[in-house]
Design an enzyme around this catalytic site. Structure first.
Site, PDB file in Angstrom:
ATOM      1  N   ASP A  11       0.865  -1.167   0.000  1.00 26.91           N
ATOM      2  CA  ASP A  11       0.000   0.000   0.000  1.00 26.91           C
ATOM      3  C   ASP A  11       0.910   1.228   0.000  1.00 26.91           C
ATOM      4  O   ASP A  11       2.118   1.110   0.255  1.00 26.91           O
ATOM      5  CB  ASP A  11      -0.888  -0.031   1.250  1.00 26.91           C
ATOM      6  CG  ASP A  11      -1.657   1.250   1.452  1.00 26.91           C
ATOM      7  OD1 ASP A  11      -2.375   1.660   0.533  1.00 26.91           O
ATOM      8  OD2 ASP A  11      -1.521   1.842   2.543  1.00 26.91           O
ATOM      9  N   ASP A  13      -0.216   5.222   0.870  1.00 25.16           N
ATOM     10  CA  ASP A  13      -0.494   6.201   1.927  1.00 25.16           C
ATOM     11  C   ASP A  13      -0.659   5.500   3.272  1.00 25.16           C
ATOM     12  O   ASP A  13      -1.502   4.617   3.426  1.00 25.16           O
ATOM     13  CB  ASP A  13      -1.772   6.985   1.601  1.00 25.16           C
ATOM     14  CG  ASP A  13      -1.621   7.840   0.353  1.00 25.16           C
ATOM     15  OD1 ASP A  13      -0.633   8.584   0.267  1.00 25.16           O
ATOM     16  OD2 ASP A  13      -2.493   7.759  -0.532  1.00 25.16           O
TER      17      ASP A  13
END
Length: 227
Positions: A11, A13
């Site tokens: 991922d 953020d």
């Protein structure tokens, strides 16, 4: 005998970069333009990982679809302006030891790296340019081309593009959306302790990463256990 390829999917953020300041400010701007009270910081960070067309209705269910669509664009405009003002590297700094860990994993011939993010392709490209990250990743799945997390489409596409089996991949993220996506795709999930969802909510993780420097050892343990 050649070792099977491994795929480590990140991922972005809250996992690789800390972009919470711009996310909260851009969301507040979108709500202000809609004439609606802004959500709390905690509420905004709680939807990070979802695509904007899913996140904004969750934060303001009482508003209509047309307003939601406008707010998505207002958020994007504000985010772009904030990033331009400070520069992407400053507004979304890498977490400690993220770059060193990516460099070490990338140097392993049998290890491929990927991204699965709720960011747009444009947003990811800007971030990669700022931190010179594009060279590390062989597959990048973004919100433009897939249903929002936790739908497993992003991970299924990453596995298909690389030819790696789900048991030979891992998903690394900071939210329950990342976890649920990984579990739906049959991919082991590694949670991070520094992200936007409470680490205690990341139940079902194969491991919790508390320092990026722990990652190579954790990967070895997961894959040796699955062998």
């Amino acid at each position: 005998m050649t070792a099977p390829l491994k795929l480590v999917i990140f991922d972005v953020d809250g996992t690789l970069v800390d972009s919470q300041g711009d996310i909260v400010a851009a969301m507040a701007n979108a709500f202000d333009r809609a004439g609606h009270p802004a959500p709390s910081r905690e509420a905004t960070l709680g939807i990070v990982g979802l695509s904007l067309d899913k996140a904004i209705p969750r934060l303001a269910p009482e508003l209509g679809p047309e307003t939601h669509s406008a707010m998505v664009e207002w958020y994007k405009d504000a985010y772009v302006a904030l990033r331009a003002q400070a520069g992407a590297a400053a507004s979304s700094p890498l977490y400690p030891y993220a770059l060193e860990t990516l460099t070490a994993l990338h140097a392993q011939p049998e290890t491929l790296l990927g991204v699965a993010t709720g960011k747009s392709r444009r947003g990811l490209d800007k971030l990669f340019e700022a931190h010179d990250l594009a060279r590390y990743f062989v597959t990048c799945q973004v919100s433009d081309h897939h249903p929002s997390k936790p739908h497993p489409a992003m991970l299924q596409a990453a596995l298909s593009e690389t030819g790696v089996e789900a048991r030979d991949a891992v998903m690394i993220g900071d939210t329950t959306y990342d976890r649920d996506m990984a579990l739906a795709a049959g991919v082991p999930f590694i949670g991070v302790s520094w992200g936007y969802h409470d680490v205690d909510a990341l139940t079902g993780a194969a491991a919790i990463l508390r320092d990026f420097r722990e990652l190579p050892g954790i990967l070895t343990n997961i894959w040796e256990a699955a062998a």
